[in-house]
Design a protein around this motif. Sequence first.
Motif, mmCIF file in Angstrom:
data_model
loop_
_atom_site.group_PDB
_atom_site.id
_atom_site.type_symbol
_atom_site.label_atom_id
_atom_site.label_comp_id
_atom_site.label_asym_id
_atom_site.label_seq_id
_atom_site.Cartn_x
_atom_site.Cartn_y
_atom_site.Cartn_z
ATOM 1 N N UNK A 163 -23.013 -6.628 -11.436
ATOM 2 C CA UNK A 163 -22.639 -7.482 -10.705
ATOM 3 C C UNK A 163 -24.003 -7.402 -9.890
ATOM 4 N N UNK A 164 -24.215 -9.116 -10.006
ATOM 5 C CA UNK A 164 -26.236 -9.659 -9.497
ATOM 6 C C UNK A 164 -25.157 -10.439 -8.139
ATOM 7 N N UNK A 165 -25.337 -9.888 -7.160
ATOM 8 C CA UNK A 165 -24.956 -11.224 -5.710
ATOM 9 C C UNK A 165 -26.134 -12.032 -5.646
ATOM 10 N N UNK A 166 -26.563 -13.219 -4.807
ATOM 11 C CA UNK A 166 -27.632 -13.700 -4.859
ATOM 12 C C UNK A 166 -28.230 -13.706 -3.680
ATOM 13 N N UNK A 167 -29.663 -12.978 -3.878
ATOM 14 C CA UNK A 167 -30.423 -13.204 -2.751
ATOM 15 C C UNK A 167 -31.551 -14.169 -2.830
ATOM 16 N N UNK B 251 -26.279 -7.892 4.239
ATOM 17 C CA UNK B 251 -26.301 -8.202 2.819
ATOM 18 C C UNK B 251 -26.531 -6.141 2.448
ATOM 19 N N UNK B 252 -27.514 -6.343 2.303
ATOM 20 C CA UNK B 252 -27.273 -4.341 2.591
ATOM 21 C C UNK B 252 -26.139 -2.752 2.626
ATOM 22 N N UNK B 253 -25.759 -3.284 3.914
ATOM 23 C CA UNK B 253 -24.850 -3.019 4.105
ATOM 24 C C UNK B 253 -23.083 -3.252 2.646
ATOM 25 N N UNK C 47 -33.633 -8.941 -7.325
ATOM 26 C CA UNK C 47 -32.170 -9.185 -6.869
ATOM 27 C C UNK C 47 -31.464 -7.287 -6.768
ATOM 28 N N UNK C 48 -30.383 -6.810 -6.276
ATOM 29 C CA UNK C 48 -29.969 -5.680 -6.518
ATOM 30 C C UNK C 48 -28.814 -6.069 -7.071
ATOM 31 N N UNK D 232 -20.446 -13.022 2.071
ATOM 32 C CA UNK D 232 -21.306 -14.082 2.723
ATOM 33 C C UNK D 232 -22.172 -14.492 0.992
ATOM 34 N N UNK D 233 -22.098 -12.786 0.267
ATOM 35 C CA UNK D 233 -22.802 -13.293 -0.940
ATOM 36 C C UNK D 233 -22.028 -13.857 -2.251
ATOM 37 N N UNK D 234 -22.523 -14.195 -2.376
ATOM 38 C CA UNK D 234 -21.677 -15.524 -3.537
ATOM 39 C C UNK D 234 -22.937 -14.994 -4.888
ATOM 40 N N UNK D 235 -22.587 -15.312 -6.168
ATOM 41 C CA UNK D 235 -22.842 -14.972 -7.790
ATOM 42 C C UNK D 235 -24.275 -15.220 -7.621
#
Length: 838
Positions: A586-590, A599-601, A622-623, A644-647
């Motif tokens: 899974x890769x959330x958008x940064x 976001x990191x937490x 990205x992570x 608050x992180x989207x795809x």
Amino acid sequence: MVNAPVSFSDKTAASALRERLVVIGNGMAGCRAVEEVLLRDPARYDVTIFGAEPRVNYNRIMLSPVLAGEKAFDDIVINDAAWYADNGITLISGDPVVTIDRATQTVIARSGRVEPYDKLLIATGSDPFIIPVPGHDLGGVVTFRDLDDVDRMLAAADKGGSAVVIGGGLLGLEAAHGLSLRGMQVTVVHLMPTLMERQLDEAAGYLLKTELERRGQTIVTGGDTAEIVGADGHVSAVRLKDGREFAADIVVMAVGIRPATGLAKAAGLDVERGIMVDDHMVTSDPNVLAVGECVQHRGACYGLVAPLWDMCRALADAITWDGATGSPSGYEGSVTSTKLKVSGIDLFSAGDFSGGDGAEDIVMRDAARGVYKRVVVKESRLVGAVLYGDTADGNWYFDLLRKGEDITDIREALIFGQAFAQGGASLDPNAAVAALSEDAEICGCNGVSKGKVVACIAGGANSLDAVRSGCKASASCGSCTGLVESLLALTLGEGAVESGPKTMCKCTSFTHSDVRRAIVDKGLRSIPQVMQELHWTTPDGCASCRPALNYYLLCALPGEYEDDQKSRFVNERMHANIQKDGTYSVVPRMWGGLTNPRELRAIADVVEKYDAPMVKVTGGQRLDIFGIRKEDLPAVWADLNAAGMVSGHAYGKSLRTVKTCVGSEWCRFGTQDSTGLGVKIEQMTWGSWMPHKFKIAVSGCPRNCAEATIKDFGVVCVDSGYELHVGGNGGIKVRATDLLCKVETEGEAMDICAAFIQFYREDAWYLERTAPWIERVGLDYVKAALFGDPQAVSRLATRFRYSQRFMQDDPWARRAAGEHAELHQHLAEVRPFQMETV
């Protein structure tokens, strides 16, 4: 009675005067006979052709696609005006011959023109049969034999309403199909209990009837027409003898044909059902020949095209024979096969399937696939075959039938087709074609054998178009295109075949560009509508065409077309990449590669909560969280969404990343705020569904730390502004970008980025990245679209931003916890066109 075979005198090409060959009939048979003569001895005859229609020679077989809107008249012309001129042929069109004077060896046209002949060829074809019921002469009652008939049907279809087709044979069903596609409500009335009863048995006829009814046509079998009802001199309905009545704004009579023998009979030639001919196509007058649907040979009359080509070859052999070699062998009759030219319906019939004493039926039914196969064997020979739903082995069965080969050794596997019968189901398709004999028919429409196709290829034809031009194989209905492509590959090797425009997939004969154009031009609004309008050969499409159609519709109709999640690759539907162990990443958008403690937490919490074994920094800054179980994906995205992180769309045919360097804010070499611009561009473009994955980078100076010159769209910041680059690719085949332009402001850079993406969306083929797209169309083409008109960038950018309102609202990216029932549903579904890997 027909004369005994003619003894042809010895003639040489050096004769002082050419013989005069007059042809009555400018149709397929007459012109094909002339073509065959020219191939053998182009200097032998002065040729004059009389045609009843005011046109050049065209392919009547393809009238059905013209009616259906698949082709225009120019597409079906066989011999244009230049062909007549180049070969010194006098064409007298629109002036039919009305009298043959055998005593003076002349013909007289309707205009009064008199033309002498040494050899006369009658190729008058056939006349449509009109049922002599009351009302048959009303306005709006038409036949289906020539282009004028098609024009009358098109004029009726333009007004809408209802059509009744009387006759459920080949022509009737093709007429019904075309009128249905033109928007008319169509009823087919057929006298017999089975459609196409001369070609189909009861089971195949039932399958055909069911499929046509599913397409919206009303099929009435066992329907005996009593009267055609009219009002004010024009048809209004068709009444059957059982009292049923069907409204009709047009009635198409397609109940059969009769050999057109009136001219020959009036001239005193021997005529029964057709004009009597011998094996050299000579009539009872040695100076008069006949060919085509108008003739009767050994008691048989033929209404299909393949026998006509055999007749033409025999005729040309005879009238160009120079006496130096053995006598021409002549025509011995034909075994015929039939294919229905209604797109999406695969149907093949050949030989005798009526059974009888000593005949054995072998039948296979696959109800789930809609496949029915029946072969009839007699005395260890194949004598008949009917295929519905899967006709791939039609040519092979026809070759066995035509040659009368002993099938004892393959009897047990015969019904399963060539692959099983000749060595197992894994037989390469090309190998099946290679196993066909040299005289096996490849193109039935134009009478081209395998040997002729191979000879054409050996003579220099190294592409499909070249073969079509050289020997006409695949130049008509196109159903043999796959066979021709296999012969190209077998003869030249895969690498030596020139590739032309490829069809979208095996389900259609249309290219990506054709489909995109049709969606816009015809106002198509759904995947089923596209498949119906463009005559898909499969009911639900496949893993290649469904995602492409979904994308093309989404691109063409933002805000109107609803994204069909079932037509997306499974990775796109789950917003996750499947890995080789069956788990997902899974890769959330940064945004622009930036992140923050929240976001990191959130990522750390997901990794711990779902026991993810690895987290990796991607090349796009990205992570990537690896090792997520399929059943945990909805909850993982719920947790990330809550933070608050989207795809990040790391799996999608969409914007992947906008890679940045730190730019002027931190770097001593930076010339502009590359990070800030990268974030703005990513926020503008994220969620953009595209033909393929799309990567952007913004480098803060010419040192290009963000690698902008190998991205689909790259920005390189310079002292004077921004260089914009396009068409890069850092994958297996590395391609550096092309410089598109230079601009001074961030706003200009963002507008041109939006305009370029929109043009790529609207012009490229699905699964075509910007690098091959630009190599295919050329950078000048792209520049002309963006800068040829001062308002082009503004218009394209506006369309982009408008469509983003709908494309960005993807069903997973903004979901909060607890709103993922739809994802669970999608994960549980299995469709044959889905793919577990991309």
